[in-house]
Motif scaffolding. Structure first.
Motif, PDB file in Angstrom:
ATOM      1  N   MET A   1      36.083 -28.019  73.738  1.00  0.00           N
ATOM      2  CA  MET A   1      37.321 -27.269  73.518  1.00  0.00           C
ATOM      3  C   MET A   1      37.937 -27.620  72.158  1.00  0.00           C
ATOM      4  SD  MET A   1      39.532 -25.357  75.430  1.00  0.00           S
ATOM      5  CE  MET A   1      41.182 -24.815  75.272  1.00  0.00           C
ATOM      6  N   ALA A   2      38.010 -28.925  71.862  1.00  0.00           N
ATOM      7  CA  ALA A   2      38.570 -29.347  70.581  1.00  0.00           C
ATOM      8  C   ALA A   2      37.696 -28.866  69.428  1.00  0.00           C
ATOM      9  CB  ALA A   2      38.725 -30.862  70.543  1.00  0.00           C
ATOM     10  N   GLU A   3      36.383 -28.840  69.629  1.00  0.00           N
ATOM     11  CA  GLU A   3      35.472 -28.385  68.578  1.00  0.00           C
ATOM     12  C   GLU A   3      35.691 -26.900  68.285  1.00  0.00           C
ATOM     13  OE1 GLU A   3      30.710 -27.976  67.930  1.00  0.00           O
ATOM     14  OE2 GLU A   3      31.441 -29.807  68.880  1.00  0.00           O
ATOM     15  N   GLN A   4      35.905 -26.098  69.321  1.00  0.00           N
ATOM     16  CA  GLN A   4      36.164 -24.667  69.136  1.00  0.00           C
ATOM     17  C   GLN A   4      37.482 -24.448  68.399  1.00  0.00           C
ATOM     18  OE1 GLN A   4      34.102 -22.161  69.671  1.00  0.00           O
ATOM     19  NE2 GLN A   4      35.598 -20.737  68.857  1.00  0.00           N
ATOM     20  N   ARG A   5      38.495 -25.243  68.740  1.00  0.00           N
ATOM     21  CA  ARG A   5      39.792 -25.119  68.051  1.00  0.00           C
ATOM     22  C   ARG A   5      39.627 -25.448  66.569  1.00  0.00           C
ATOM     23  NH1 ARG A   5      45.763 -25.862  68.963  1.00  0.00           N
ATOM     24  NH2 ARG A   5      46.448 -26.826  67.037  1.00  0.00           N
ATOM     25  N   LYS A   6      38.838 -26.477  66.253  1.00  0.00           N
ATOM     26  CA  LYS A   6      38.592 -26.855  64.861  1.00  0.00           C
ATOM     27  C   LYS A   6      37.893 -25.717  64.122  1.00  0.00           C
ATOM     28  CE  LYS A   6      37.210 -30.263  61.653  1.00  0.00           C
ATOM     29  NZ  LYS A   6      37.506 -29.454  60.514  1.00  0.00           N
ATOM     30  N   LYS A   7      36.889 -25.080  64.773  1.00  0.00           N
ATOM     31  CA  LYS A   7      36.203 -23.949  64.149  1.00  0.00           C
ATOM     32  C   LYS A   7      37.173 -22.805  63.887  1.00  0.00           C
ATOM     33  CE  LYS A   7      31.405 -24.350  65.623  1.00  0.00           C
ATOM     34  NZ  LYS A   7      30.339 -23.736  66.415  1.00  0.00           N
ATOM     35  N   ASN A   8      38.029 -22.510  64.887  1.00  0.00           N
ATOM     36  CA  ASN A   8      39.020 -21.444  64.728  1.00  0.00           C
ATOM     37  C   ASN A   8      39.991 -21.774  63.593  1.00  0.00           C
ATOM     38  OD1 ASN A   8      37.903 -20.008  66.809  1.00  0.00           O
ATOM     39  ND2 ASN A   8      39.438 -20.600  68.322  1.00  0.00           N
ATOM     40  N   GLU A   9      40.423 -23.032  63.529  1.00  0.00           N
ATOM     41  CA  GLU A   9      41.355 -23.433  62.482  1.00  0.00           C
ATOM     42  C   GLU A   9      40.698 -23.345  61.108  1.00  0.00           C
ATOM     43  OE1 GLU A   9      43.491 -27.502  61.309  1.00  0.00           O
ATOM     44  OE2 GLU A   9      44.329 -26.523  63.085  1.00  0.00           O
ATOM     45  N   ASP A  10      39.451 -23.789  61.010  1.00  0.00           N
ATOM     46  CA  ASP A  10      38.735 -23.706  59.742  1.00  0.00           C
ATOM     47  C   ASP A  10      38.583 -22.256  59.299  1.00  0.00           C
ATOM     48  OD1 ASP A  10      38.542 -26.455  59.677  1.00  0.00           O
ATOM     49  OD2 ASP A  10      36.435 -26.519  60.292  1.00  0.00           O
ATOM     50  N   ALA A  11      38.256 -21.372  60.243  1.00  0.00           N
ATOM     51  CA  ALA A  11      38.109 -19.950  59.919  1.00  0.00           C
ATOM     52  C   ALA A  11      39.449 -19.366  59.479  1.00  0.00           C
ATOM     53  CB  ALA A  11      37.566 -19.184  61.121  1.00  0.00           C
ATOM     54  N   LEU A  12      40.521 -19.758  60.157  1.00  0.00           N
ATOM     55  CA  LEU A  12      41.850 -19.278  59.795  1.00  0.00           C
ATOM     56  C   LEU A  12      42.246 -19.779  58.403  1.00  0.00           C
ATOM     57  CD1 LEU A  12      44.534 -17.900  60.352  1.00  0.00           C
ATOM     58  CD2 LEU A  12      45.241 -19.953  61.613  1.00  0.00           C
ATOM     59  N   LEU A  13      42.026 -21.051  58.146  1.00  0.00           N
ATOM     60  CA  LEU A  13      42.334 -21.603  56.827  1.00  0.00           C
ATOM     61  C   LEU A  13      41.565 -20.867  55.734  1.00  0.00           C
ATOM     62  CD1 LEU A  13      42.390 -25.394  57.722  1.00  0.00           C
ATOM     63  CD2 LEU A  13      44.302 -24.107  56.739  1.00  0.00           C
ATOM     64  N   LEU A  14      40.290 -20.636  55.959  1.00  0.00           N
ATOM     65  CA  LEU A  14      39.466 -19.950  54.964  1.00  0.00           C
ATOM     66  C   LEU A  14      39.954 -18.521  54.730  1.00  0.00           C
ATOM     67  CD1 LEU A  14      37.079 -20.204  53.068  1.00  0.00           C
ATOM     68  CD2 LEU A  14      35.602 -19.453  54.931  1.00  0.00           C
ATOM     69  N   ALA A  15      40.275 -17.825  55.810  1.00  0.00           N
ATOM     70  CA  ALA A  15      40.759 -16.450  55.669  1.00  0.00           C
ATOM     71  C   ALA A  15      42.053 -16.413  54.860  1.00  0.00           C
ATOM     72  CB  ALA A  15      40.972 -15.819  57.048  1.00  0.00           C
ATOM     73  N   LEU A  16      42.989 -17.303  55.184  1.00  0.00           N
ATOM     74  CA  LEU A  16      44.259 -17.321  54.465  1.00  0.00           C
ATOM     75  C   LEU A  16      44.085 -17.772  53.021  1.00  0.00           C
ATOM     76  CD1 LEU A  16      46.538 -18.802  57.267  1.00  0.00           C
ATOM     77  CD2 LEU A  16      46.525 -16.438  56.439  1.00  0.00           C
ATOM     78  N   ALA A  17      43.227 -18.764  52.802  1.00  0.00           N
ATOM     79  CA  ALA A  17      42.993 -19.257  51.442  1.00  0.00           C
ATOM     80  C   ALA A  17      42.361 -18.185  50.563  1.00  0.00           C
ATOM     81  CB  ALA A  17      42.113 -20.501  51.476  1.00  0.00           C
ATOM     82  N   CYS A  18      41.586 -17.306  51.166  1.00  0.00           N
ATOM     83  CA  CYS A  18      40.934 -16.230  50.414  1.00  0.00           C
ATOM     84  C   CYS A  18      41.854 -15.033  50.213  1.00  0.00           C
ATOM     85  CB  CYS A  18      39.651 -15.803  51.123  1.00  0.00           C
ATOM     86  SG  CYS A  18      38.337 -17.029  50.997  1.00  0.00           S
ATOM     87  N   GLY A  19      43.089 -15.130  50.706  1.00  0.00           N
ATOM     88  CA  GLY A  19      44.065 -14.087  50.436  1.00  0.00           C
ATOM     89  C   GLY A  19      44.296 -13.087  51.547  1.00  0.00           C
ATOM     90  N   ALA A  20      43.739 -13.346  52.714  1.00  0.00           N
ATOM     91  CA  ALA A  20      43.962 -12.416  53.826  1.00  0.00           C
ATOM     92  C   ALA A  20      45.434 -12.435  54.234  1.00  0.00           C
ATOM     93  CB  ALA A  20      43.091 -12.796  55.025  1.00  0.00           C
ATOM     94  N   THR A  21      45.949 -11.288  54.620  1.00  0.00           N
ATOM     95  CA  THR A  21      47.301 -11.236  55.169  1.00  0.00           C
ATOM     96  C   THR A  21      47.276 -11.871  56.550  1.00  0.00           C
ATOM     97  OG1 THR A  21      46.933  -9.104  56.251  1.00  0.00           O
ATOM     98  CG2 THR A  21      47.782  -9.059  53.962  1.00  0.00           C
ATOM     99  N   VAL A  22      48.445 -12.173  57.061  1.00  0.00           N
ATOM    100  CA  VAL A  22      48.521 -12.751  58.410  1.00  0.00           C
ATOM    101  C   VAL A  22      47.884 -11.799  59.414  1.00  0.00           C
ATOM    102  CG1 VAL A  22      50.117 -13.398  60.265  1.00  0.00           C
ATOM    103  CG2 VAL A  22      50.511 -14.215  57.922  1.00  0.00           C
ATOM    104  N   GLU A  23      48.161 -10.516  59.266  1.00  0.00           N
ATOM    105  CA  GLU A  23      47.623  -9.534  60.200  1.00  0.00           C
ATOM    106  C   GLU A  23      46.097  -9.478  60.122  1.00  0.00           C
ATOM    107  OE1 GLU A  23      50.092  -8.955  57.975  1.00  0.00           O
ATOM    108  OE2 GLU A  23      51.767  -8.956  59.398  1.00  0.00           O
ATOM    109  N   ALA A  24      45.555  -9.471  58.904  1.00  0.00           N
ATOM    110  CA  ALA A  24      44.106  -9.428  58.741  1.00  0.00           C
ATOM    111  C   ALA A  24      43.464 -10.712  59.246  1.00  0.00           C
ATOM    112  CB  ALA A  24      43.747  -9.198  57.272  1.00  0.00           C
ATOM    113  N   ALA A  25      44.078 -11.855  58.963  1.00  0.00           N
ATOM    114  CA  ALA A  25      43.542 -13.130  59.450  1.00  0.00           C
ATOM    115  C   ALA A  25      43.568 -13.179  60.972  1.00  0.00           C
ATOM    116  CB  ALA A  25      44.340 -14.288  58.860  1.00  0.00           C
TER     117      ALA A  25
END
Length: 131
Positions: A1-25
């Motif tokens: 469960m914690a590993e999945q949350r880390k993957k989700n967080e990493d994906a979210l961080l990457l999306a936001l860092a690349c300029g995605a809007t909150v809605e797109a992320a």
């Protein structure tokens, strides 16, 4: 469960860092907008996001630096072998970039000297007193 949350967080961080809007992320990471806004209000998450953005910019700068030598060679070659208008453009580019690079190098040296002076002033003097 914690590993999945880390993957989700990493994906979210990457999306936001690349300029995605909150809605797109949110769509990309299967999260709600509210969850992302909540995460963005957390100092630790914002720090990780800023660190990722800083790293991405540093990597891009490194790639541009690596390509700079070839770009300069291309400009210099254009100054020799191309029609007059192309040679003029290449010469202007070489001069402009050279001046900017010189300015940046000068500012970096001056900043380093100022930082060294400040660091020297912040050192404790005799008996633990600051100078």
């Amino acid at each position: 469960m914690a590993e999945q949350r880390k993957k989700n967080e990493d994906a979210l961080l990457l999306a936001l860092a690349c300029g995605a809007t909150v809605e797109a992320a949110a769509r990309q990471c299967n999260l709600t907008d509210r969850t992302i806004y909540r995460r963005l209000s957390e100092p630790a998450f914002k720090d990780r996001l800023q660190a990722l953005r800083t790293d991405m910019v540093a990597r891009a700068a490194g790639m541009l630096t690596a390509a700079a030598g070839e770009a300069v060679r291309t400009l210099l070659q254009l100054q020799k072998d191309a029609p007059a208008t192309v040679r003029l453009g290449a010469a202007r580019a070489v001069l402009e970039l050279g001046m900017k690079l010189r300015e940046v190098a000068d500012l970096e040296a001056r900043m380093a000297a100022l930082e060294a002076r400040l660091a020297e002033q912040d050192k404790p003097g005799p008996r633990g007193l600051y100078a």
